[in-house]
Design a protein around this motif. Structure first.
Motif, PDB file in Angstrom:
ATOM      1  N   ILE A  20       0.844  -1.191   0.000  1.00 29.87           N
ATOM      2  CA  ILE A  20       0.000   0.000   0.000  1.00 29.87           C
ATOM      3  C   ILE A  20       0.887   1.252   0.000  1.00 29.87           C
ATOM      4  N   THR A  22       2.874   4.384   1.022  1.00 29.16           N
ATOM      5  CA  THR A  22       3.778   4.641   2.169  1.00 29.16           C
ATOM      6  C   THR A  22       4.463   3.379   2.706  1.00 29.16           C
ATOM      7  N   LYS A  25       7.831   1.390  -1.161  1.00 30.96           N
ATOM      8  CA  LYS A  25       8.185   0.902  -2.509  1.00 30.96           C
ATOM      9  C   LYS A  25       9.200   1.817  -3.196  1.00 30.96           C
ATOM     10  N   SER A  26       8.921   3.126  -3.219  1.00 26.46           N
ATOM     11  CA  SER A  26       9.830   4.058  -3.923  1.00 26.46           C
ATOM     12  C   SER A  26      11.216   4.025  -3.298  1.00 26.46           C
ATOM     13  N   THR A  27      11.251   3.957  -1.964  1.00 28.49           N
ATOM     14  CA  THR A  27      12.537   3.906  -1.252  1.00 28.49           C
ATOM     15  C   THR A  27      13.342   2.697  -1.713  1.00 28.49           C
ATOM     16  N   ARG A 143       3.015   7.114   9.067  1.00 22.72           N
ATOM     17  CA  ARG A 143       3.576   7.505   7.757  1.00 22.72           C
ATOM     18  C   ARG A 143       2.610   8.376   6.973  1.00 22.72           C
ATOM     19  N   LYS A 147       2.555  12.733   5.185  1.00 22.57           N
ATOM     20  CA  LYS A 147       2.498  12.851   3.730  1.00 22.57           C
ATOM     21  C   LYS A 147       1.196  13.514   3.294  1.00 22.57           C
ATOM     22  N   ALA A 183       7.600  -3.970   6.560  1.00 20.10           N
ATOM     23  CA  ALA A 183       8.004  -2.680   5.997  1.00 20.10           C
ATOM     24  C   ALA A 183       8.578  -1.728   7.029  1.00 20.10           C
ATOM     25  N   THR A 184       8.537  -2.127   8.314  1.00 17.78           N
ATOM     26  CA  THR A 184       9.089  -1.244   9.349  1.00 17.78           C
ATOM     27  C   THR A 184      10.552  -1.583   9.663  1.00 17.78           C
ATOM     28  N   LEU A 185      11.078  -2.623   9.032  1.00 21.78           N
ATOM     29  CA  LEU A 185      12.513  -2.907   9.204  1.00 21.78           C
ATOM     30  C   LEU A 185      13.321  -1.754   8.618  1.00 21.78           C
ATOM     31  N   PRO A 187      15.439   0.378   6.150  1.00 18.51           N
ATOM     32  CA  PRO A 187      15.438   0.278   4.686  1.00 18.51           C
ATOM     33  C   PRO A 187      16.588  -0.572   4.133  1.00 18.51           C
ATOM     34  N   ILE A 190      15.843  -4.232   4.431  1.00 20.35           N
ATOM     35  CA  ILE A 190      14.849  -4.658   3.435  1.00 20.35           C
ATOM     36  C   ILE A 190      15.536  -4.855   2.081  1.00 20.35           C
TER      37      ILE A 190
HETATM   38  P1  ADP Z   1       5.628   4.190  -1.280  1.00 10.45           P
HETATM   39  O1  ADP Z   1       6.455   4.381  -2.522  1.00 10.45           O
HETATM   40  O2  ADP Z   1       5.278   2.739  -1.052  1.00 10.45           O
HETATM   41  O3  ADP Z   1       4.442   5.070  -1.210  1.00 10.45           O
HETATM   42  P2  ADP Z   1       7.839   5.518   0.097  1.00 10.45           P
HETATM   43  O4  ADP Z   1       9.078   4.805  -0.325  1.00 10.45           O
HETATM   44  O5  ADP Z   1       7.538   6.831  -0.576  1.00 10.45           O
HETATM   45  O6  ADP Z   1       6.550   4.555  -0.015  1.00 10.45           O
HETATM   46  O7  ADP Z   1       7.926   5.694   1.672  1.00 10.45           O
HETATM   47  C1  ADP Z   1       6.921   6.383   2.415  1.00 10.45           C
HETATM   48  C2  ADP Z   1       7.545   7.081   3.610  1.00 10.45           C
HETATM   49  O8  ADP Z   1       8.080   6.106   4.523  1.00 10.45           O
HETATM   50  C3  ADP Z   1       8.718   7.986   3.240  1.00 10.45           C
HETATM   51  O9  ADP Z   1       8.700   9.102   4.107  1.00 10.45           O
HETATM   52  C4  ADP Z   1       9.937   7.132   3.501  1.00 10.45           C
HETATM   53  O10 ADP Z   1      11.070   7.891   3.813  1.00 10.45           O
HETATM   54  C5  ADP Z   1       9.484   6.292   4.677  1.00 10.45           C
HETATM   55  N1  ADP Z   1      10.084   4.947   4.680  1.00 10.45           N
HETATM   56  C6  ADP Z   1      10.282   4.135   3.616  1.00 10.45           C
HETATM   57  N2  ADP Z   1      10.836   2.961   3.987  1.00 10.45           N
HETATM   58  C7  ADP Z   1      10.977   3.019   5.329  1.00 10.45           C
HETATM   59  C8  ADP Z   1      11.483   2.101   6.334  1.00 10.45           C
HETATM   60  N3  ADP Z   1      11.930   0.881   5.995  1.00 10.45           N
HETATM   61  N4  ADP Z   1      11.471   2.509   7.617  1.00 10.45           N
HETATM   62  C9  ADP Z   1      11.010   3.733   7.961  1.00 10.45           C
HETATM   63  N5  ADP Z   1      10.512   4.641   7.084  1.00 10.45           N
HETATM   64  C10 ADP Z   1      10.500   4.307   5.784  1.00 10.45           C
END
Ligand code: ADP
Length: 209
Positions: A20, A22, A25-27, A143, A147, A183-185, A187, A190
């Motif tokens: 879902i 946040t 995925k983008s990260t 999260r 946003k 997803a809370t691990l 980055p 992951i």
């Molecule tokens: P999506 O592309 O799935 O919408 P993002 O990669 O944009 O998600 O991440 C959403 C938010 O969560 C961003 O502020 C990002 O910095 C943060 N975030 C991403 N991965 C992690 C993580 N493993 N732990 C903590 N925060 C994260």
């Protein structure tokens, strides 16, 4: 399970990141872009030229009928297959996509034959691996609070958690090999888990020729 049992395309390797909004995925896509410079990084919707316009239409059209939205996603998926996915897989590339038909099916609540329509759009091709990033409610709230909510996120936390369950369910139903990750691990952790799985798949496909 051998590569051949879940491989639907004779060449290339197709990895989808799902989760879902946040979920991170983008990260992860950005981390994988750095780790696999040879990979084709793409997304659905918006991975093709017309797909970028379709993505804008979906996000910014007020009062968009849900069937219209569904068919716009399918139009994006069909062109993405034609313009991006097929040529890349045919030339043996590693393709990493932000979302896939699994989202297409999971978000299509109450749309009859959503699976069949999605299979048609992408001509039966499925990801060789789905990386599914899973968030718990508290972290999702935190999260989202940071946003600006887009249209889909405005539909609420309960809706997003339901979609997350549907993502899990449809990975299984579509028979896609799935790596579920908390997803809370951190980055970097992951990314390591994804890289390990992708490297295993690459090894399998080389061994099996
Ligand atoms: P999506 O592309 O799935 O919408 P993002 O990669 O944009 O998600 O991440 C959403 C938010 O969560 C961003 O502020 C990002 O910095 C943060 N975030 C991403 N991965 C992690 C993580 N493993 N732990 C903590 N925060 C994260």
């Amino acid at each position: 399970m051998s590569m051949r049992e879940f491989c639907t395309s004779a060449s290339g390797l197709y990895i989808a990141l799902e989760g879902i909004d946040t979920s991170g995925k983008s990260t992860q896509i950005e981390a994988l872009r750095a780790r696999y410079p040879q990979a084709l990084i793409t997304k659905e919707p918006g991975g093709s030229k017309i797909g970028q316009d379709i993505r804008e239409l979906i996000l910014h059209t007020p009062d968009l009928d849900r069937f219209c939205e569904f068919f716009l996603f399918l139009a994006d998926r069909a062109q993405h297959y034609h313009e991006v996915l097929k040529p890349s897989l045919d030339s043996h590339k590693l393709v990493i996509s932000d979302r896939s038909l699994i989202s297409g099916v999971a978000y299509a609540r109450d749309i009859p034959q959503a699976i069949e329509y999605n299979h048609t759009a992408i001509r039966g091709v499925k990801p060789h691996l789905c990386v599914l990033l899973l968030l718990d409610e508290a972290n999702l709230r935190a999260r989202l609070g940071q946003k600006t909510h887009d249209k889909i996120e405005e539909r609420g936390i309960a809706y997003m958690l339901e979609i997350q369950e549907r993502l899990q369910r449809f990975c299984a139903l579509l028979g896609v090999r799935t790596l579920e990750i908390d997803a809370t691990l951190p980055p970097e952790r992951i990314t390591q888990m994804i890289v390990r799985e992708v490297d295993l798949l690459e090894l399998d496909s080389v061994e099996l020729g």
